[in-house]
Write a protein that holds these residues in place. Structure first.
Motif, PDB file in Angstrom:
ATOM      1  N   LEU A 362    -111.819  30.778  71.333  1.00 31.44           N
ATOM      2  CA  LEU A 362    -111.354  29.394  71.286  1.00 31.44           C
ATOM      3  C   LEU A 362    -110.016  29.320  70.556  1.00 31.44           C
ATOM      4  CD1 LEU A 362    -111.569  26.327  71.525  1.00 31.44           C
ATOM      5  CD2 LEU A 362    -113.038  26.345  69.489  1.00 31.44           C
ATOM      6  N   ARG A 363    -109.907  30.001  69.417  1.00 32.85           N
ATOM      7  CA  ARG A 363    -108.649  29.981  68.663  1.00 32.85           C
ATOM      8  C   ARG A 363    -107.513  30.583  69.482  1.00 32.85           C
ATOM      9  NH1 ARG A 363    -112.010  32.072  64.399  1.00 32.85           N
ATOM     10  NH2 ARG A 363    -110.802  34.023  64.329  1.00 32.85           N
ATOM     11  N   ARG A 364    -107.783  31.680  70.154  1.00 31.67           N
ATOM     12  CA  ARG A 364    -106.743  32.303  70.975  1.00 31.67           C
ATOM     13  C   ARG A 364    -106.309  31.372  72.106  1.00 31.67           C
ATOM     14  NH1 ARG A 364    -109.268  38.487  71.284  1.00 31.67           N
ATOM     15  NH2 ARG A 364    -108.697  39.069  69.142  1.00 31.67           N
ATOM     16  N   GLY A 365    -107.268  30.698  72.706  1.00 32.04           N
ATOM     17  CA  GLY A 365    -106.929  29.754  73.765  1.00 32.04           C
ATOM     18  C   GLY A 365    -106.063  28.613  73.266  1.00 32.04           C
ATOM     19  N   LEU A 367    -103.990  28.697  70.767  1.00 28.85           N
ATOM     20  CA  LEU A 367    -102.640  29.200  70.503  1.00 28.85           C
ATOM     21  C   LEU A 367    -101.843  29.328  71.802  1.00 28.85           C
ATOM     22  CD1 LEU A 367    -103.143  31.904  67.715  1.00 28.85           C
ATOM     23  CD2 LEU A 367    -102.622  29.482  67.494  1.00 28.85           C
ATOM     24  N   HIS A 368    -102.500  29.784  72.867  1.00 26.89           N
ATOM     25  CA  HIS A 368    -101.811  29.874  74.152  1.00 26.89           C
ATOM     26  C   HIS A 368    -101.512  28.494  74.728  1.00 26.89           C
ATOM     27  CE1 HIS A 368    -101.597  34.125  74.921  1.00 26.89           C
ATOM     28  NE2 HIS A 368    -102.896  34.311  74.724  1.00 26.89           N
ATOM     29  N   ALA A 369    -102.283  27.472  74.337  1.00 25.37           N
ATOM     30  CA  ALA A 369    -102.157  26.140  74.938  1.00 25.37           C
ATOM     31  C   ALA A 369    -101.098  25.281  74.259  1.00 25.37           C
ATOM     32  CB  ALA A 369    -103.511  25.422  74.900  1.00 25.37           C
ATOM     33  N   MET A 370    -100.667  25.637  73.050  1.00 24.63           N
ATOM     34  CA  MET A 370     -99.680  24.828  72.337  1.00 24.63           C
ATOM     35  C   MET A 370     -98.288  25.432  72.546  1.00 24.63           C
ATOM     36  SD  MET A 370    -101.646  23.753  68.787  1.00 24.63           S
ATOM     37  CE  MET A 370    -102.317  25.379  68.398  1.00 24.63           C
ATOM     38  N   ASP A 371     -97.453  24.707  73.256  1.00 29.76           N
ATOM     39  CA  ASP A 371     -96.120  25.210  73.600  1.00 29.76           C
ATOM     40  C   ASP A 371     -95.153  24.916  72.452  1.00 29.76           C
ATOM     41  OD1 ASP A 371     -93.831  26.098  74.789  1.00 29.76           O
ATOM     42  OD2 ASP A 371     -94.114  25.013  76.672  1.00 29.76           O
ATOM     43  N   MET A 372     -95.182  25.757  71.440  1.00 27.22           N
ATOM     44  CA  MET A 372     -94.349  25.566  70.256  1.00 27.22           C
ATOM     45  C   MET A 372     -92.870  25.699  70.594  1.00 27.22           C
ATOM     46  SD  MET A 372     -94.064  24.904  67.017  1.00 27.22           S
ATOM     47  CE  MET A 372     -95.650  25.163  66.184  1.00 27.22           C
ATOM     48  N   GLN A 409    -102.652  30.023  82.043  1.00 20.72           N
ATOM     49  CA  GLN A 409    -103.592  30.996  82.602  1.00 20.72           C
ATOM     50  C   GLN A 409    -104.324  31.752  81.493  1.00 20.72           C
ATOM     51  OE1 GLN A 409    -100.279  30.834  83.451  1.00 20.72           O
ATOM     52  NE2 GLN A 409    -100.605  29.685  85.382  1.00 20.72           N
ATOM     53  N   ALA A 410    -103.574  32.223  80.493  1.00 19.86           N
ATOM     54  CA  ALA A 410    -104.210  32.928  79.383  1.00 19.86           C
ATOM     55  C   ALA A 410    -105.145  32.000  78.611  1.00 19.86           C
ATOM     56  CB  ALA A 410    -103.150  33.505  78.446  1.00 19.86           C
ATOM     57  N   ALA A 411    -104.728  30.726  78.423  1.00 21.54           N
ATOM     58  CA  ALA A 411    -105.589  29.759  77.732  1.00 21.54           C
ATOM     59  C   ALA A 411    -106.887  29.569  78.483  1.00 21.54           C
ATOM     60  CB  ALA A 411    -104.849  28.433  77.576  1.00 21.54           C
ATOM     61  N   GLU A 412    -106.824  29.465  79.820  1.00 17.97           N
ATOM     62  CA  GLU A 412    -108.041  29.279  80.621  1.00 17.97           C
ATOM     63  C   GLU A 412    -109.000  30.447  80.459  1.00 17.97           C
ATOM     64  OE1 GLU A 412    -109.382  28.879  85.329  1.00 17.97           O
ATOM     65  OE2 GLU A 412    -107.294  28.566  84.751  1.00 17.97           O
ATOM     66  N   GLN A 413    -108.483  31.669  80.503  1.00 15.31           N
ATOM     67  CA  GLN A 413    -109.340  32.845  80.344  1.00 15.31           C
ATOM     68  C   GLN A 413    -110.024  32.842  78.973  1.00 15.31           C
ATOM     69  OE1 GLN A 413    -106.869  36.260  81.083  1.00 15.31           O
ATOM     70  NE2 GLN A 413    -106.475  35.706  83.227  1.00 15.31           N
ATOM     71  N   CYS A 414    -109.293  32.451  77.932  1.00  7.12           N
ATOM     72  CA  CYS A 414    -109.874  32.416  76.584  1.00  7.12           C
ATOM     73  C   CYS A 414    -110.935  31.325  76.477  1.00  7.12           C
ATOM     74  CB  CYS A 414    -108.771  32.194  75.553  1.00  7.12           C
ATOM     75  SG  CYS A 414    -107.619  33.576  75.376  1.00  7.12           S
ATOM     76  N   LEU A 456     -97.095  19.102  71.143  1.00  6.00           N
ATOM     77  CA  LEU A 456     -98.124  20.143  71.207  1.00  6.00           C
ATOM     78  C   LEU A 456     -99.388  19.618  71.874  1.00  6.00           C
ATOM     79  CD1 LEU A 456     -97.775  21.850  67.695  1.00  6.00           C
ATOM     80  CD2 LEU A 456     -96.861  22.629  69.894  1.00  6.00           C
ATOM     81  N   ALA A 457     -99.743  18.371  71.581  1.00  7.62           N
ATOM     82  CA  ALA A 457    -100.933  17.770  72.203  1.00  7.62           C
ATOM     83  C   ALA A 457    -100.742  17.638  73.712  1.00  7.62           C
ATOM     84  CB  ALA A 457    -101.218  16.419  71.566  1.00  7.62           C
ATOM     85  N   GLN A 458     -99.534  17.307  74.143  1.00  8.14           N
ATOM     86  CA  GLN A 458     -99.271  17.178  75.579  1.00  8.14           C
ATOM     87  C   GLN A 458     -99.417  18.519  76.288  1.00  8.14           C
ATOM     88  OE1 GLN A 458     -95.403  15.387  76.080  1.00  8.14           O
ATOM     89  NE2 GLN A 458     -95.944  13.552  74.899  1.00  8.14           N
ATOM     90  N   SER A 459     -98.848  19.563  75.697  1.00 10.62           N
ATOM     91  CA  SER A 459     -98.951  20.879  76.340  1.00 10.62           C
ATOM     92  C   SER A 459    -100.400  21.368  76.342  1.00 10.62           C
ATOM     93  CB  SER A 459     -98.046  21.888  75.636  1.00 10.62           C
ATOM     94  OG  SER A 459     -98.461  22.108  74.296  1.00 10.62           O
ATOM     95  N   ALA A 460    -101.146  21.091  75.270  1.00 10.47           N
ATOM     96  CA  ALA A 460    -102.546  21.501  75.224  1.00 10.47           C
ATOM     97  C   ALA A 460    -103.374  20.763  76.270  1.00 10.47           C
ATOM     98  CB  ALA A 460    -103.111  21.263  73.833  1.00 10.47           C
ATOM     99  N   ALA A 461    -103.069  19.482  76.465  1.00 13.71           N
ATOM    100  CA  ALA A 461    -103.812  18.695  77.458  1.00 13.71           C
ATOM    101  C   ALA A 461    -103.626  19.281  78.860  1.00 13.71           C
ATOM    102  CB  ALA A 461    -103.358  17.241  77.416  1.00 13.71           C
ATOM    103  N   ARG A 462    -102.425  19.789  79.146  1.00  9.40           N
ATOM    104  CA  ARG A 462    -102.197  20.414  80.446  1.00  9.40           C
ATOM    105  C   ARG A 462    -103.045  21.669  80.620  1.00  9.40           C
ATOM    106  NH1 ARG A 462     -96.818  18.920  79.092  1.00  9.40           N
ATOM    107  NH2 ARG A 462     -96.330  21.028  78.369  1.00  9.40           N
ATOM    108  N   CYS A 463    -103.461  22.258  79.514  1.00 12.60           N
ATOM    109  CA  CYS A 463    -104.308  23.454  79.553  1.00 12.60           C
ATOM    110  C   CYS A 463    -105.795  23.113  79.409  1.00 12.60           C
ATOM    111  CB  CYS A 463    -103.906  24.434  78.459  1.00 12.60           C
ATOM    112  SG  CYS A 463    -102.220  25.037  78.597  1.00 12.60           S
ATOM    113  N   GLY A 464    -106.117  21.816  79.325  1.00  8.22           N
ATOM    114  CA  GLY A 464    -107.513  21.413  79.246  1.00  8.22           C
ATOM    115  C   GLY A 464    -108.072  21.326  77.840  1.00  8.22           C
ATOM    116  N   ALA A 465    -107.217  21.293  76.820  1.00  9.78           N
ATOM    117  CA  ALA A 465    -107.673  21.164  75.429  1.00  9.78           C
ATOM    118  C   ALA A 465    -107.183  19.832  74.870  1.00  9.78           C
ATOM    119  CB  ALA A 465    -107.149  22.311  74.580  1.00  9.78           C
ATOM    120  N   GLU A 466    -108.086  19.084  74.239  1.00  6.02           N
ATOM    121  CA  GLU A 466    -107.714  17.818  73.622  1.00  6.02           C
ATOM    122  C   GLU A 466    -107.389  18.052  72.145  1.00  6.02           C
ATOM    123  OE1 GLU A 466    -109.452  13.351  73.686  1.00  6.02           O
ATOM    124  OE2 GLU A 466    -110.766  14.817  72.703  1.00  6.02           O
ATOM    125  N   ILE A 467    -106.161  17.738  71.768  1.00  3.01           N
ATOM    126  CA  ILE A 467    -105.758  17.795  70.364  1.00  3.01           C
ATOM    127  C   ILE A 467    -105.587  16.372  69.873  1.00  3.01           C
ATOM    128  CG2 ILE A 467    -103.925  18.443  68.759  1.00  3.01           C
ATOM    129  CD1 ILE A 467    -103.458  20.938  70.346  1.00  3.01           C
TER     130      ILE A 467
END
Length: 596
Positions: A362-365, A367-372, A409-414, A456-467
């Protein structure tokens, strides 16, 4: 006659009442303690059972000896040949008015603070004179409170400069360092026990510390742990220390002390004209302004407005947007400076709580989901560089490139590996039982950080994670971290010298606001302890590389920007030395000066 007597008495009562009201009003607006700056005062006595109390310490053995017991063959070292710090052209005098973006401190405790105070960096770290120091250009060890030092018989030796004084005029004595260890221990601070196992005091001038292992840069590291405490100031120390001493200003060994405050608005540092080190090499061209006014302006736009109107003398910013926008049509007299810093960088970034988010996938996902990188490009207009590692800016090889670049893609796998099976109608990942992938990100709001969190929340939402953005005043953030109730936190701390302080952030024994990762990982503990006992530069680099690899492997930190570019806008009366000093903050280096 009686009538006039009555009138006079009544007038005196009225005036007395007005005076009392005025005094109360003044106290309501100010917590100032104006210390008496003396040339020299006799030393204050230690507690009656001082030696007995030292004997009851468990984390370090402290013993007091006479000067006659001092070994005779100590190979003392000194440093007299080193480049000047500051400019010989510097002038003494004047007032420097600056904006302080941190929160106004809730207390002025030198240690044992119940909550972190950002202003302590300005009040203690940048003012107090350590036993020895690192030269900001050459990196060599140079005098501080000690004018000689040595390695002998497995111990680190320091001989105090006989001129060293506190701001109240009392002399600095070797036993003051033992008193400091005792007082800090009674507030729960036993940090020196990680570094040393014995402290020996010889008379008033010499102290020796036996490190657990003679390590790299040992004298500088010992100086970071050993701080003196003036016994007269702490004569009322007790269980109520944090409340009794909260608004008292401790005497310092440095050039400045607090002379005036306006609660929530202003802290004025005043230079001691009798400072013991004012004519000593390494200090004589520094600490030039008579007073430094820190104006607490949480709104950066207000600070810029005051600066452009001449109410502040300089603006130091790492906000490239403000730098570009505010100064386009500014007064032509304003002088612009830009520095590229050679200094350990604060680890700005997102800290993940390993206790609240125990699943490593979950943590790795996340990190991949937040487009810093994209968020930084927006905030800094493409001029920001991402930190290459947690401890960056030290004189050691940088680690391999970051392995958590933005990747849906990496976020989804994690997330799949973490047990999330499908995305709901709102696009957020869910587990089979309906648990949504939702985490909170706490932060102390400002225009820059609030924008960062939103991106960061916007990029995470595109990966399916709610921040979920969780803005809080910094004191509330600190309480949240101390109770380990946060999921993620936008966080940074002042970078330590001469080596990174991984222990306070990542070691299993660490707690509080400096340990937002809440990590319990034996291999990390072993790597940190290997750094603390490293004897050579090669061993230091290897241990740091191991810690950095574990930080990436455990997925507990998303690096933010590297603040190695500092922009300074100043009015012409503020002069900065031309030398490129390895400092993080050009104000806190105390090498600038004010012309008439």
């Amino acid at each position: 006659m009686n009538k006039w007597r009555i009138i006079i008495v009544a007038a005196a009562v009225v005036l007395g009442g007005l005076y009392a009201l005025a005094r109360l009003a003044l106290q309501a607006n100010s917590t100032a303690e104006v210390p008496v700056v003396a040339v020299e005062q006799p030393p204050a006595p230690y507690p009656a059972d001082f030696e007995a109390q030292l004997g009851r310490l468990t984390h370090i053995a402290v013993s007091l000896h006479t000067e006659g017991e001092l070994p005779r063959r100590i190979p003392w070292q000194t440093a007299e040949s080193f480049p000047n710090i500051g400019s010989p052209q510097a002038q003494k005098g004047g007032c420097l008015r600056v904006s302080n973006v941190g929160p106004y401190p809730a207390n002025f405790l030198a240690f044992g603070s119940p909550s972190p105070q950002f202003f302590h960096y300005n009040l203690f770290d940048c003012i107090e004179v350590p036993l020895v120091r690192e030269h900001p250009q050459t990196g060599q060890t140079i005098p501080g409170l000690a004018n000689a030092w040595a390695s002998y018989d497995g111990m680190l030796w320091f001989r105090l400069d006989s001129r060293a004084r506190y701001s109240n005029g009392r002399p600095v004595r070797a036993a003051d360092f033992a008193l400091s260890i005792l007082l800090r221990h009674r507030t729960g601070d036993a940090a020196i026990g990680h570094f040393a196992e014995e402290l020996h005091v010889y008379g008033d001038a010499v102290l020796a510390v036996r490190p657990k292992q003679m390590s790299y840069a040992a004298h500088l590291r010992a100086a970071a742990y050993l701080r003196p405490a003036e016994p007269g100031f702490y004569r009322e120390f007790g269980a109520d220390y944090t409340t009794r001493y909260a608004q008292r200003i401790p005497p310092t060994t440095g050039a400045y002390t607090v002379r005036k405050t306006r609660r929530g608005r202003l802290i004025c540092l005043s230079r001691n004209p009798h400072w013991w080190a004012r004519d000593i090499k390494g200090f004589r061209f520094t600490h030039n302004a008579d007073t430094i006014e820190h104006h607490f302006l949480t709104d950066e736009a207000q600070a810029w407005e005051l600066f452009l109107r001449g109410k502040l003398d300089m603006m130091q910013t790492r906000n490239i947007v403000a730098w570009q926008d505010k100064l386009r049509q500014a007064d032509a007299r304003i002088i612009l400076h830009r520095f590229t810093l050679r200094y350990p960088m604060p680890p700005y970034g997102i800290a993940l709580n390993a206790e609240q988010l125990p699943n490593i996938y979950l943590r790795r996902g996340l990190l991949h989901a937040m487009d810093m990188q994209k968020a930084m490009n927006v905030i800094f207009r493409g001029e920001a560089e991402q930190l290459p590692r947690f401890a960056s800016g030290y004189n050691m090889p940088e680690s391999a490139p970051l392995c958590y670049a933005y990747s849906p893609q990496a976020a989804e796998q994690c997330f799949l590996a973490a047990g999330y099976t499908h995305r709901g109608k709102d696009g957020i990942w869910q587990k089979a039982d309906g648990t949504r992938l939702s985490v909170r990100l706490a932060f102390s709001p400002s225009e820059k950080i609030s924008t960062l969190v939103a991106l960061l929340a916007q990029s995470a939402a595109r990966c399916g994670a709610e921040i979920i953005a969780d803005p809080r005043p910094w004191q509330n953030c600190a309480s949240l971290v101390q109770d380990k109730r946060h999921h993620m936190l936008f966080w940074a701390t002042v970078a330590a010298r001469p080596l990174p302080d991984y222990r306070s952030a990542f070691h299993s024994s660490s707690t509080g606001v400096n340990a937002p990762f809440c990590l319990q990982h034996p291999p990390m503990d072993a790597a940190i302890e290997a750094l603390e006992t490293a004897a050579t530069q090669q061993q230091v680099s290897a241990a740091c590389a191991e810690v950095e690899q574990l930080i990436q492997h455990l997925a507990i930190w998303l690096p933010g920007w590297m603040e190695n570019q500092v922009n300074v806008a100043a009015w012409p009366h503020v002069q900065l030395p031309r030398a490129d000093y390895a400092v993080y903050d050009v104000v806190d280096a105390h090498t600038l000066w004010i012309t008439p």
